[in-house]
Design a protein around this motif. Structure first.
Motif: not given
Length: 328
Positions: A174-176, A279-286
């Motif tokens: 859902x964060x993608x 930035x949020x996309x990358x942060x939540x992926x990690x």
């Protein structure tokens, strides 16, 4: 115009897949690059786009090509030594191959076909052999990998028809998305799904728009306004066009009722106004990769898979200029 990854969610029977298909066809009619993915446990998006219900799906499910997908996406990333070491949450890093919405690559060649003017990929049905031994979220792992590596540019769209209810919160999928569209009927049960979804989404700053569906009169609109408030973007009335489509006759989009065409345009405008937060996309992926590694992936792999996270890599426009990124 932004690039947008958009999800369609909602209670089962709310018309989620029907509106997702209308939205995808609306984008395609404007000659905009769009990739539609059917990630619902009930695989009906192809039929909603115009595929004959008696005709076998014209695309191979993504799940049947998972190793191919992993091997392609890992590219020359030194943190990922083999496709077998990739899991659904493995994030891209320097050396990974990134996907564009429209390009030539072996994943699209195997799994993407034109259906009713829309480029479509499917996860695959929940088969009899899966009953009692598999979770449907294993089917959407390929979708999560694709979205993790999707570098969509301005004026490009990735649209995913998600499984019904709030099941997508069982993973980090859902964060993608840059925007989530929740289809809501004017009923207590449908509003209940909205409240559940909104409560989860709020903690992760998910951009949420609610679209009313199957509206018959002003009292239906007032009911949604009372229970949904400012999240209600627009609404679709009961539609003879949609009823014919659900019976297997998908007519030209120009035949959709004018009020529903206006609602479709309003939805597209809201999607176009969405600002991507790489930035949020990358942060939540990690973050979700760490969670999955700790919960099950490290044990299965016999290694610490958090080492796959490249702290120097950020998704976004700058990624295409990094010389170590392959295949952009």
């Amino acid at each position: 115009m932004s690039a947008v990854k958009v999800a369609f969610v909602g209670k089962g029977g709310s018309g989620k897949t029907t509106l997702a298909a209308l939205f995808a066809r609306h984008l395609a009619a404007r000659c905009l690059p769009v990739l539609a993915i059917d990630a619902d446990i009930n695989q009906h998006l192809g039929a909603a786009l115009g595929r004959d219900a008696d005709t076998p799906p014209p695309v191979k499910p993504l799940g049947e090509h998972l190793l191919t997908i992993k091997d392609y996406l890992r590219g020359d990333n030194p943190r990922i030594t083999s496709a077998d070491r990739m899991v659904k949450t493995t994030p891209p890093g320097r050396g990974s191959r990134l996907l564009r919405v429209i390009e030539d690559n072996p994943i699209y060649a195997a799994c993407v076909r034109d259906v009713g003017g829309v480029r479509l990929a499917v996860t695959g049905e929940f088969a009899a052999e899966d009953l009692g031994v598999a979770c449907y979220h294993s089917k959407v792992g390929a979708v999560e990998l694709l979205l993790n590596h999707m570098l969509d540019g301005p004026g490009e769209y990735v649209m995913v028809d998600m499984t019904a209810g709030a099941d997508s919160f069982a993973s980090g999928l859902f964060t993608r998305f840059d925007r989530t569209v929740l289809v809501c009927e004017p009923t207590v049960r449908s509003v209940g799904v909205y409240r559940q979804y909104a409560s989860y989404a709020r903690d992760f700053r998910v951009a949420l728009s609610v679209v009313g569906n199957k509206i018959e009169d002003a009292s239906d609109v007032e009911f949604l306004r009372e229970h949904i408030g400012g999240d209600l973007l627009t609404w679709f009335s009961r539609s003879g066009y949609v009823r014919r489509a659900e019976r297997g006759t998908v007519c030209p989009l120009a035949e959709l009722e004018p009020a529903n065409q206006a609602a479709l345009a309003q939805l597209a405008e809201a999607v176009d106004d969405t600002v991507q937060d790489w930035a949020a996309f990358t942060r939540w992926a990690h973050e979700f990769h760490r969670r999955n590694a700790a919960a099950w992936a490290n044990e299965r792999a016999g290694a610490d898979l958090t080492d796959q996270i490249d702290p120097e890599f950020r998704m976004g426009a700058q990624a295409v200029s990094e010389p170590t990124v392959v295949g952009c």
